[in-house]
Enzyme design. Sequence first.
Site, PDB file in Angstrom:
ATOM      1  N   ILE A   1      -3.052   9.250  -0.493  1.00 21.70           N
ATOM      2  CA  ILE A   1      -3.190   7.989   0.256  1.00 21.70           C
ATOM      3  C   ILE A   1      -1.862   7.261   0.326  1.00 21.70           C
ATOM      4  CG2 ILE A   1      -4.390   5.748   0.282  1.00 21.70           C
ATOM      5  CD1 ILE A   1      -6.813   7.278  -0.887  1.00 21.70           C
TER       6      ILE A   1
ATOM      7  N   CYS B   1       5.712  -2.477   1.141  1.00 20.41           N
ATOM      8  CA  CYS B   1       5.856  -2.790  -0.288  1.00 20.41           C
ATOM      9  C   CYS B   1       6.252  -1.494  -0.998  1.00 20.41           C
ATOM     10  CB  CYS B   1       4.559  -3.357  -0.845  1.00 20.41           C
ATOM     11  SG  CYS B   1       3.234  -2.167  -0.796  1.00 20.41           S
TER      12      CYS B   1
ATOM     13  N   LYS C   1     -11.164  -8.182  -7.443  1.00 21.66           N
ATOM     14  CA  LYS C   1     -10.148  -8.800  -6.592  1.00 21.66           C
ATOM     15  C   LYS C   1     -10.303  -8.268  -5.169  1.00 21.66           C
ATOM     16  CE  LYS C   1      -5.879  -6.865  -6.426  1.00 21.66           C
ATOM     17  NZ  LYS C   1      -5.415  -6.489  -5.082  1.00 21.66           N
ATOM     18  N   ASN C   2     -10.485  -6.946  -5.034  1.00 24.39           N
ATOM     19  CA  ASN C   2     -10.487  -6.344  -3.693  1.00 24.39           C
ATOM     20  C   ASN C   2     -11.784  -6.551  -2.927  1.00 24.39           C
ATOM     21  OD1 ASN C   2      -7.882  -5.660  -4.154  1.00 24.39           O
ATOM     22  ND2 ASN C   2      -8.243  -3.463  -4.383  1.00 24.39           N
TER      23      ASN C   2
ATOM     24  N   ARG D   1      -0.116  -8.785   1.421  1.00 24.39           N
ATOM     25  CA  ARG D   1      -0.551  -7.912   2.509  1.00 24.39           C
ATOM     26  C   ARG D   1      -2.024  -8.121   2.838  1.00 24.39           C
ATOM     27  NH1 ARG D   1      -0.750  -3.681   5.435  1.00 24.39           N
ATOM     28  NH2 ARG D   1      -2.652  -2.452   5.390  1.00 24.39           N
TER      29      ARG D   1
ATOM     30  N   ARG E   1      -1.004 -10.555 -10.344  1.00 26.69           N
ATOM     31  CA  ARG E   1      -1.591 -10.547  -8.996  1.00 26.69           C
ATOM     32  C   ARG E   1      -3.026 -10.053  -9.029  1.00 26.69           C
ATOM     33  NH1 ARG E   1       1.566  -7.863  -4.283  1.00 26.69           N
ATOM     34  NH2 ARG E   1      -0.491  -8.397  -3.490  1.00 26.69           N
TER      35      ARG E   1
ATOM     36  N   ARG F   1       3.172  -0.142   4.992  1.00 23.03           N
ATOM     37  CA  ARG F   1       1.772  -0.548   5.101  1.00 23.03           C
ATOM     38  C   ARG F   1       1.466  -0.915   6.562  1.00 23.03           C
ATOM     39  NH1 ARG F   1       0.157  -2.045  -0.107  1.00 23.03           N
ATOM     40  NH2 ARG F   1      -1.972  -1.911   0.637  1.00 23.03           N
ATOM     41  N   PRO F   2       1.316   0.080   7.428  1.00 21.61           N
ATOM     42  CA  PRO F   2       1.099  -0.214   8.848  1.00 21.61           C
ATOM     43  C   PRO F   2      -0.268  -0.868   9.078  1.00 21.61           C
ATOM     44  CG  PRO F   2       0.774   2.105   8.414  1.00 21.61           C
ATOM     45  CD  PRO F   2       1.298   1.512   7.142  1.00 21.61           C
ATOM     46  N   VAL F   3      -0.420  -1.494  10.237  1.00 17.77           N
ATOM     47  CA  VAL F   3      -1.713  -2.100  10.592  1.00 17.77           C
ATOM     48  C   VAL F   3      -2.192  -1.589  11.955  1.00 17.77           C
ATOM     49  CG1 VAL F   3      -1.476  -4.182   9.194  1.00 17.77           C
ATOM     50  CG2 VAL F   3      -0.514  -4.135  11.504  1.00 17.77           C
ATOM     51  N   ASP F   4      -1.666  -0.434  12.368  1.00 21.34           N
ATOM     52  CA  ASP F   4      -2.012   0.111  13.691  1.00 21.34           C
ATOM     53  C   ASP F   4      -3.514   0.347  13.851  1.00 21.34           C
ATOM     54  OD1 ASP F   4      -1.277   2.126  11.670  1.00 21.34           O
ATOM     55  OD2 ASP F   4      -1.929   3.564  13.165  1.00 21.34           O
ATOM     56  N   LEU F   5      -4.177   0.737  12.764  1.00 25.27           N
ATOM     57  CA  LEU F   5      -5.625   1.021  12.867  1.00 25.27           C
ATOM     58  C   LEU F   5      -6.410  -0.290  13.033  1.00 25.27           C
ATOM     59  CD1 LEU F   5      -5.856   3.717  10.030  1.00 25.27           C
ATOM     60  CD2 LEU F   5      -5.711   4.109  12.514  1.00 25.27           C
TER      61      LEU F   5
ATOM     62  N   ASP G   1      -5.687   3.584  -6.681  1.00 25.77           N
ATOM     63  CA  ASP G   1      -5.385   2.412  -7.522  1.00 25.77           C
ATOM     64  C   ASP G   1      -5.512   2.714  -9.005  1.00 25.77           C
ATOM     65  OD1 ASP G   1      -6.808  -0.123  -5.302  1.00 25.77           O
ATOM     66  OD2 ASP G   1      -5.015   1.124  -5.201  1.00 25.77           O
TER      67      ASP G   1
HETATM   68  C1  EPZ Z   1      -6.824  -1.448   0.111  1.00 25.85           C
HETATM   69  O1  EPZ Z   1      -5.592  -1.661   0.769  1.00 25.85           O
HETATM   70  C2  EPZ Z   1      -6.648  -2.001  -1.290  1.00 25.85           C
HETATM   71  N1  EPZ Z   1      -6.317  -3.429  -1.223  1.00 25.85           N
HETATM   72  C3  EPZ Z   1      -5.520  -1.251  -2.008  1.00 25.85           C
HETATM   73  O2  EPZ Z   1      -5.474  -1.738  -3.352  1.00 25.85           O
HETATM   74  C4  EPZ Z   1      -5.873   0.234  -2.032  1.00 25.85           C
HETATM   75  O3  EPZ Z   1      -4.821   0.948  -2.647  1.00 25.85           O
HETATM   76  C5  EPZ Z   1      -6.068   0.734  -0.592  1.00 25.85           C
HETATM   77  O4  EPZ Z   1      -7.114  -0.050   0.040  1.00 25.85           O
HETATM   78  C6  EPZ Z   1      -6.466   2.208  -0.524  1.00 25.85           C
HETATM   79  O5  EPZ Z   1      -7.658   2.412  -1.155  1.00 25.85           O
HETATM   80  C7  EPZ Z   1      -7.322  -4.327  -1.009  1.00 25.85           C
HETATM   81  O6  EPZ Z   1      -8.477  -3.964  -0.858  1.00 25.85           O
HETATM   82  C8  EPZ Z   1      -6.927  -5.782  -0.991  1.00 25.85           C
HETATM   83  P1  EPZ Z   1      -5.758   1.128   3.511  1.00 25.85           P
HETATM   84  P2  EPZ Z   1      -5.495  -1.436   2.369  1.00 25.85           P
HETATM   85  O7  EPZ Z   1      -5.715   0.466   4.840  1.00 25.85           O
HETATM   86  O8  EPZ Z   1      -6.784  -1.668   3.006  1.00 25.85           O
HETATM   87  C9  EPZ Z   1      -2.815   3.850   5.964  1.00 25.85           C
HETATM   88  C10 EPZ Z   1      -4.524  -2.749  -5.227  1.00 25.85           C
HETATM   89  O9  EPZ Z   1      -3.836  -2.160  -6.069  1.00 25.85           O
HETATM   90  N2  EPZ Z   1      -3.015   2.886   7.054  1.00 25.85           N
HETATM   91  O10 EPZ Z   1      -7.070   1.633   2.984  1.00 25.85           O
HETATM   92  O11 EPZ Z   1      -4.302  -2.187   2.832  1.00 25.85           O
HETATM   93  C11 EPZ Z   1      -2.096   3.259   4.760  1.00 25.85           C
HETATM   94  O12 EPZ Z   1      -0.690   3.332   4.929  1.00 25.85           O
HETATM   95  C12 EPZ Z   1      -4.290  -2.466  -3.752  1.00 25.85           C
HETATM   96  O13 EPZ Z   1      -5.449  -3.544  -5.478  1.00 25.85           O
HETATM   97  C13 EPZ Z   1      -2.524   3.171   8.328  1.00 25.85           C
HETATM   98  O14 EPZ Z   1      -1.887   4.207   8.546  1.00 25.85           O
HETATM   99  O15 EPZ Z   1      -5.147   0.120   2.424  1.00 25.85           O
HETATM  100  C14 EPZ Z   1      -2.571   4.157   3.640  1.00 25.85           C
HETATM  101  O16 EPZ Z   1      -1.808   5.341   3.631  1.00 25.85           O
HETATM  102  C15 EPZ Z   1      -3.003  -1.693  -3.526  1.00 25.85           C
HETATM  103  N3  EPZ Z   1      -2.719   2.273   9.340  1.00 25.85           N
HETATM  104  C16 EPZ Z   1      -4.015   4.481   4.029  1.00 25.85           C
HETATM  105  O17 EPZ Z   1      -4.089   4.237   5.443  1.00 25.85           O
HETATM  106  C17 EPZ Z   1      -3.430   1.104   9.152  1.00 25.85           C
HETATM  107  O18 EPZ Z   1      -3.607   0.333  10.122  1.00 25.85           O
HETATM  108  C18 EPZ Z   1      -5.057   3.648   3.332  1.00 25.85           C
HETATM  109  O19 EPZ Z   1      -4.671   2.295   3.479  1.00 25.85           O
HETATM  110  C19 EPZ Z   1      -3.927   0.838   7.855  1.00 25.85           C
HETATM  111  C20 EPZ Z   1      -3.721   1.745   6.827  1.00 25.85           C
END
Ligand code: EPZ
Length: 422
Positions: free
Chosen positions: A331, A115, A22-23, A91, A401, A120-124, A309
Amino acid sequence: MDKLIVHGGATLRGSINISGSKNASLPILAATLLTGEPCIIRRVPDVSDTNYMIQILSALGADVERSSGTVRITCEEISDVAPYDLVRRMRASICVMGPLLARKGRAVVSLPGGCVIGDRPVDLHLRGLEALGAKVEVEGGNILLTAKNGLRGAEIDLRGTHGPTVLGTDNVMMAATLADGITIIESAAAEPEVLDLANFLNAMGAKISGAGTRRIVVEGVSELHGVEHTVIPDRIEAGTFMAAAAIAGDGVRLNRVSREHLKAITSAIEESGHRVEFNEAGDSCVIHRGDQTRGVDLVTAPYPGYPTDMQAQMTALLATTPGISVIKDTIFPQRFMHCAELKRMGADIKVDAGTAVVRGVAGLSAAPVMASDLRASAALVLAALKAKGSTEISRLYHIDRGYEHIDEKLLMLGANVERVKD
Ligand code: EPZ
């Protein structure tokens, strides 16, 4: 809303095929926005998340055909405004931002909601796209990105307080494929799904090196072309069934897996006293339940570390494993919603500051429990497999999902489960 009734006590035997990831599918489907030519993607799992992504792409103007696991998609004429009502529901739809910006020079995507597993910020993501030359505005719950003069290569460090960002790396990498010049992404996510996306993009004519490591280099090109691709196996689905086999199995075989991607999960399962035997090719494995099992300490980490996960599913296994286990999620420190539900079934778990201390009990017993997010729901199913009595798991849409026909696969292994309309 459907619910799943799991009648505990059955022994799992036999074999199942693990679905495509899925991912990996979600960003790869979004990447088709980067070309006007047809793309064919195989082994896309039939789960609601991929269905949402396909609906979003269709709403953007893509022509999409889906037959069983194969998706044929052509993004010839596309809009740059992603539909709010669809994007807000998932998301991961944030990963249309990078390709839309690169293809159209503009992208309007709603801010994803938080969620249950955390904010779930998107600042990065925005930091990376800004570095490539995008102007970023946020208004009315939407992110508005514009790059009137196109994008240009840059050196970007994507590290956040919780480590790398998977979808953030995907967004920047996709946008950089059509930028003018070289982009270097430091502190990149190295998940297999990021590498699968990079392989898809390179097959489209992109020039990406270093994917799967912390440093990715992208040399921008003027356009990308259509491609055919088969998605990698879903390592989290495989890990989930490995845990099920360790809880209630007797020599369960999982086909269509990748030994390489499962290293951290395999070592955690074996450390707690079970054995995982892969075939020569490493694409199939048998899980042998151990009789001398013990608690383990787990700390989640970015790949190749132990995946967040798979944290909930391992907690379900350790809830009835003799000894003390300490599970820390670095994480998503809030990702412990499953613990309250497992405690309703008799588990002995104390959660504090992003850590769960699990004391193994002899057995769990059925209770009506509620799914809260994708992986927490899977953990409840696993716990119910061996619990005394029949466990009712409501809000099954969380599981649907990300797990393709989980009830059918469990039935194929001999589990006694039934999906009922709520
Ligand atoms: C991906 O989410 C996966 N989803 C998630 O799987 C997985 O848990 C996550 O990576 C971590 O490995 C998909 O690939 C669709 P991140 P993603 O950005 O990319 C912080 C599942 O169960 N962060 O790697 O959204 C964030 O809060 C899902 O299939 C920022 O601070 O996660 C977290 O603490 C759930 N700023 C960490 O980084 C940002 O701009 C990692 O998040 C983005 C993220």
